[in-house]
Design an enzyme around this catalytic site. Structure first.
Site, PDB file in Angstrom:
ATOM      1  N   LYS A 189      50.334  37.550  33.767  1.00 32.11           N
ATOM      2  CA  LYS A 189      50.415  38.867  33.127  1.00 32.11           C
ATOM      3  C   LYS A 189      51.873  39.192  32.756  1.00 32.11           C
ATOM      4  CE  LYS A 189      46.021  39.039  33.647  1.00 32.11           C
ATOM      5  NZ  LYS A 189      45.202  39.564  34.724  1.00 32.11           N
TER       6      LYS A 189
HETATM    7  C1  PLP Z   1      43.872  39.685  35.474  1.00 29.50           C
HETATM    8  C2  PLP Z   1      42.802  40.653  35.192  1.00 29.50           C
HETATM    9  C3  PLP Z   1      42.174  41.403  36.207  1.00 29.50           C
HETATM   10  C4  PLP Z   1      42.353  41.147  37.661  1.00 29.50           C
HETATM   11  O1  PLP Z   1      43.642  41.182  38.138  1.00 29.50           O
HETATM   12  P1  PLP Z   1      44.050  40.310  39.415  1.00 29.50           P
HETATM   13  O2  PLP Z   1      45.429  40.835  39.700  1.00 29.50           O
HETATM   14  O3  PLP Z   1      44.033  38.877  39.020  1.00 29.50           O
HETATM   15  O4  PLP Z   1      43.091  40.620  40.510  1.00 29.50           O
HETATM   16  C5  PLP Z   1      41.258  42.375  35.836  1.00 29.50           C
HETATM   17  N1  PLP Z   1      40.952  42.590  34.551  1.00 29.50           N
HETATM   18  C6  PLP Z   1      41.495  41.870  33.558  1.00 29.50           C
HETATM   19  C7  PLP Z   1      41.106  42.165  32.148  1.00 29.50           C
HETATM   20  C8  PLP Z   1      42.424  40.862  33.843  1.00 29.50           C
HETATM   21  O5  PLP Z   1      42.934  40.131  32.853  1.00 29.50           O
END
Ligand code: PLP
Length: 390
Positions: A189
């Site tokens: 991210k």
């Molecule tokens: C990455 C992601 C999540 C979950 O986040 P984590 O930190 O990996 O638990 C939820 N929704 C979307 C759209 C994502 O891309």
């Protein structure tokens, strides 16, 4: 096709960008008195709320835990329906199941690939409690329309902005608009804390519920206690979890947040290079952008015009992998997952998302890429398309 791959070294679709400042920030915590539940956590939360211009921010061990907590804070429970998009990671819908609620999938808009407000409104019943829009690829969902629907039917909006830190909508920062907004700090991210998640909100009641949920439902706040047995005394007043972020994670997150604007700028620069290179290739559709939002570009997703190609997406995908380009697919529609199929969700529920799934490929995009990396991706895509065009 020419057997010599465009690159010798594999290029992933996304990865973290860390520097010496990040490393020092973590080492400082390791040398301090607190590894968890110390000062770094609130410092990070304050930095995030000030960046997104929200009143509150509550951190969690990961984004999925943060979504679970927001689902609790919104009061989602048995019998409640929550409308979300199928074109997302499973966590956006799982957080509803965790609380005993029922996810309802609204199909996407065929241009932005974000949830379609018209479909949301058609699916509303007396049991609808909340909407979970996802800012797919970093492009804000149609938040004006969603807000209007939420107000009309008295629904809570939990925005899954895992892709959208640094994005804006009508000039406002994502994180300041919906009732609650979730950001993920997973290494692919925009910024990372190793694992981590955060909810931003302007609502004091949600803020307190989020705090309680991430630490076992326990409070020590004298004004919330039923009695006072002594200085050691605490009460567990609801069923919460241990979903806390460590100071190690928070220090990394805070150091990374200092660089968010330059990270997003880099992503935009690489997106322009891709757009320019692919705009006149008829076999590829580049990502459409709605004018109300400014994407923070977590992902660059191309759509293949399969009618003009001799093979399907799988073969194009595999050919790009052979060129050492780390392509990916975002996403397999959630309702098509075996677990959801067992719950009774059927193929055909969201035809636009289902068709899109057959035609998309995510290309590498992250700030630590070099211009040469971007040009390698462009060359590989052109080579593969050239080979398979009709
Ligand atoms: C990455 C992601 C999540 C979950 O986040 P984590 O930190 O990996 O638990 C939820 N929704 C979307 C759209 C994502 O891309």
């Amino acid at each position: 096709m020419d057997n010599q791959p465009i690159r010798d070294e594999f290029l992933p679709y996304g990865r973290q960008s860390l520097d010496e400042d990040d490393i020092h920030a973590v080492v400082d915590v390791l040398n301090s008195n607190y590894l968890t539940t110390g000062p770094a956590v609130s410092e990070f939360e304050n930095a995030v709320s000030s960046y997104v211009e929200s009143k509150y921010a509550v951190s969690f061990s990961n984004g999925t835990a943060a979504l679970h907590a927001s689902s609790y804070a919104a009061g989602i429970g048995q019998g409640d329906e929550v409308i979300t998009t199928p074109m997302t990671f499973v966590a956006s819908a799982n957080c509803v199941l965790y609380q005993g609620g029922t996810p309802v999938f609204a199909d996407i808009d065929s241009e932005t690939y974000n949830i379609d407000p018209k479909k949301i409104e058609e699916l509303i019943t007396d049991n609808t409690k909340a909407i979970i829009p996802v800012d797919y690829t970093g492009q804000p969902a149609p938040l004006d329309e969603i807000k209007r629907i939420a107000q009309k039917y008295n629904l809570i909006v939990i925005e899954d902005a895992a892709h959208a830190l640094g994005a804006t909508y009508n000039g406002n920062k994502i994180g300041s608009i919906s009732d609650m907004t979730m950001f993920s700090l997973h290494p692919v991210k925009h910024i990372t804390s190793g694992e981590g998640g955060i909810i931003t909100t302007n609502n004091e009641e949600y803020y307190h519920k989020l705090l309680e949920f991430r630490t076992h439902g326990i409070t020590k706040d004298p004004k919330d206690l039923n009695k006072q047995d002594g200085p050691w005394y605490y009460e567990m007043q609801s069923l919460g979890y241990n979903y806390r972020m460590t100071d190690i994670q928070a220090a990394l997150g805070a150091s990374q947040l200092n660089k968010i604007d330059s990270f997003v700028e880099k992503r935009k620069e690489y997106v322009s290079m891709y757009n320019k290179a692919f705009n006149d290739i008829g076999e590829i559709e580049t990502p459409y952008q709605d004018s109300k939002g400014s994407s923070s570009w977590h992902l660059y997703v191309i759509r293949l015009n399969l009618e003009e190609l001799t093979v399907d997406r799988k073969q194009i995908f595999e050919a790009l992998l052979k060129e050492n380009i780390g392509v990916n697919v975002h996403y397999i529609p959630v309702h098509l997952q075996p677990y959801y199929q067992q719950l009774g969700y059927k193929r055909g529920l969201c035809p636009i998302a289902e068709l899109l799934y057959e035609e998309i490929i995510t290309l590498p995009l992250f700030p630590a890429m070099t211009e040469k990396d971007v040009n390698d991706v462009i060359k590989a895509v052109k080579k593969v398309i050239q080979h398979y065009r009709k």
